[in-house]
Design an enzyme around this catalytic site. Structure first.
Site, short mmCIF file in Angstrom:
data_model
loop_
_atom_site.label_atom_id
_atom_site.label_comp_id
_atom_site.label_asym_id
_atom_site.label_seq_id
_atom_site.Cartn_x
_atom_site.Cartn_y
_atom_site.Cartn_z
N ASP A 143 80.17 20.89 -19.71
CA ASP A 143 80.63 21.06 -18.43
C ASP A 143 81.91 20.64 -18.02
OD1 ASP A 143 80.64 21.11 -15.47
OD2 ASP A 143 79.18 19.64 -15.07
N ASP A 171 79.82 20.38 -12.15
CA ASP A 171 79.16 20.65 -11.14
C ASP A 171 77.54 20.87 -11.84
OD1 ASP A 171 79.25 23.13 -13.11
OD2 ASP A 171 79.48 24.48 -11.62
N ASP A 218 71.91 42.56 -27.09
CA ASP A 218 70.83 42.19 -26.52
C ASP A 218 69.70 43.51 -26.46
OD1 ASP A 218 69.04 40.42 -25.14
OD2 ASP A 218 69.32 41.57 -23.35
N GLU A 242 69.96 42.36 -31.94
CA GLU A 242 68.58 41.81 -31.79
C GLU A 242 67.78 43.02 -31.51
OE1 GLU A 242 65.99 39.35 -28.40
OE2 GLU A 242 67.39 41.22 -27.85
#
Length: 541
Positions: free
Chosen positions: A30, A34, A211, A276
């Site tokens: 990060d 945040d 995906d 996948e």
């Protein structure tokens, strides 16, 4: 001192032997404080990944999204969600990655969009039978007033795969209702995603992870499955990878990839795609791979192997046989963002960590490519005690099962959460790390030869001397020991890998000179022994 491994192989077939590191962007680093990982955070940690010794990064979705499913519900495929930064942040990150010899693979989510996507919003505003609805799978319901779903299909996340809209029609979503499935028989859908591929290829990406690559085409007429959780008690998802479902692995899906491959091949540098994909037989899975379709498909059987020599050997033999069928090296995976971490799967605690370290050496010794999931090089376990109110996996309310435990942000340094995940004055991480992770942080393991991080670094340095082309020759051992030699190529190491999955230490004198072991060898007076739940690499001349 910072390690400086050589750059990855530059040939267009780099992916055949690459080590690819999966970055779950929300949980990696990060930069803006945040509490959520971002692209600038990834950029700041590229030296760590270079020094680890990987060849490429696979980034999970960072596109504009309502984040109902962690970014796998995409509202704009050509922009970065403000949570993760900007397109300029992406460009800076990929420029730095390439300068360090790292390639970038991005996730593409073609089976469905977000319900916030402009196409779906237009479909909701339009009438049944409109051109706007034709991009998705809207259907009239069954029953006297259309009050029943169009068929018996179930969502992977639990419950029916259909949601009714106010005008009475239903739309298909194989995952969350916020993820409506596209109709891939619609030419506009196909044209749109071909342009999306070009958009990111033009920005320099080196490949795509696809995906639900098996899911875009549904059987004509959308026929019933014939069983389900409500009728038989057997969820349809239990057939995934074991049988045919009318919404997965339809023959027509291969037309899509035959159209995508020339796009990839038209760009220099060996741009690739990995699927996948789930199919009911190895032969059907092999159809996704080849010079006219995709470069790779994930081998999830290795991830699912039980801790036994018989299980691992069967998986390895099957995978290598499949690789021979398609003429492409296989992939090896121990963990990812959808599965419990393998430290926990193998027993958790000290037992699970010992076995995870051994499994890593087994995986990295095998010919082909390896996909690492962030944090496995630290020996991170699954976090099992997250408060329910913090869990964000959309499957959790429906099934009670959650993938959040493997998505807890990485520990980088320090003694208190979030362990250097973000700036010192930043917000708490979006998921809390346990107090035990202070001993597993990068800083805590750096430079400690016995640590899991240094084991991975050493293994990846040695692995660079291994060629992609090799066969596995199994060596005669006790039934609960795996031992193999890489043959068929001059690798400079003469590598033998031995894994002790039994209950007693194993003599190593016949395997060669020790190069690397997951646990220290012991000596009973007659020679070095490989401990229980340990693996070793040896050099034979």
């Amino acid at each position: 001192m910072s390690l400086q491994p050589p750059p990855p192989r530059s040939a267009d077939d780099w992916w055949q032997s690459a080590v690819v590191y999966q970055v779950y962007v929300r949980s990696f680093a990060d930069a803006d404080g945040d509490g959520v990982g971002d692209l600038a955070g990834v950029r700041s940690r590229l030296p760590y990944l270079r020094d680890l010794g990987v060849d490429a990064l696979w980034l999970t979705p960072f596109y504009r999204s309502p984040m109902v499913d962690g970014g796998y519900d995409v509202a704009d495929y050509r922009d970065v969600d403000p949570m993760f930064g900007t397109l300029a942040d992406f460009d800076a990150m990929i420029t730095d990655a390439h300068a360090m010899g790292l390639r970038i693979i991005v996730d593409i989510v073609p089976n469905h969009t977000s319900d916030a996507h402009p196409w779906f919003q237009a479909a909701l505003a339009a009438r049944p039978g409109s051109a706007e609805r034709d991009r998705y799978l809207f259907r009239d319901g069954r029953g006297e007033a259309g009050e029943l779903p169009p068929n018996d299909w179930e969502s992977i996340f639990g419950g029916p795969a259909w949601t009714r809209v106010p005008d009475g029609q239903w739309y298909l979503h194989l995952f969350d209702p916020a993820q409506p499935d596209l109709d891939w028989r619609h030419p506009e859908v196909r044209a749109e995603f071909e342009e999306v591929l070009r958009f990111w290829l033009d920005r320099g990406v080196d490949g795509f992870r696809i995906d639900v690559a098996h899911g875009m085409i549904k059987a004509e007429g959308l026929p019933d499955v014939g069983f389900g959780k409500l009728t038989t008690g057997q969820p349809q998802i239990e057939l995934l990878g074991r049988g045919r479902l009318p919404y997965f692995d339809q023959d027509e899906v291969h037309d899509i990839y035959r159209a995508w491959r020339p796009i990839l091949d038209s760009y220099p540098g060996g741009r690739m795609a990995v699927a996948e994909a789930w199919a009911e037989t190895p032969q059907r899975l092999a159809r996704y791979i080849g010079p006219e379709e995709l470069h790779q498909a994930f081998n999830f059987d290795f991830l699912d192997a039980t801790w036994s020599a018989d299980s691992f050997r069967k998986v390895v033999d099957t995978a290598l046989a499949e690789a021979a069928i398609v003429g492409s090296p296989t992939t090896w995976v121990l963990s990812n963002h959808d599965k419990p971490r393998h430290v926990t799967r193998y027993g958790d605690g000290a037992l699970g960590l010992r076995r995870a370290r051994a499994a890593a050496l087994l995986m990295l010794a095998l010919p082909g490519s390896a996909y690492l999931y962030q944090g496995e090089e630290l020996g991170l376990p699954e976090v099992l005690d997250l408060p329910d109110e913090l869990r964000q996996d959309p499957a959790f309310p429906r099934t009670g099962q959650s993938r959040d435990g493997c998505r807890v942000p990485l520990p980088w340094s320090g003694d208190v959460p979030p362990y250097g995940f973000g700036p010192a004055a930043g917000a708490p991480a979006w998921l809390p790390a346990p107090v035990t992770w202070r001993a597993l942080s990068v800083a805590a393991q750096q430079g400690r030869p016995e640590s899991t991080l240094e084991l991975y670094r050493a293994a990846l340095r040695l692995r660079r001397d291994l060629p992609a082309a090799a066969q596995v020759e199994w060596l005669a051992t006790e039934s609960d020991v795996l031992a193999f030699r890489r043959t068929g190529a001059t690798d400079g190491l003469g590598l033998v890998c031995v894994v002790n999955l039994g209950g007693t230490p194993v003599p190593t004198s016949g395997f060669g000179v020790p190069l690397l072991t997951s646990a220290a060898l012991v000596d009973d007076g007659d020679g070095p022994l490989l401990p229980v739940d340990a693996a070793g690499w040896f050099r034979q001349s």
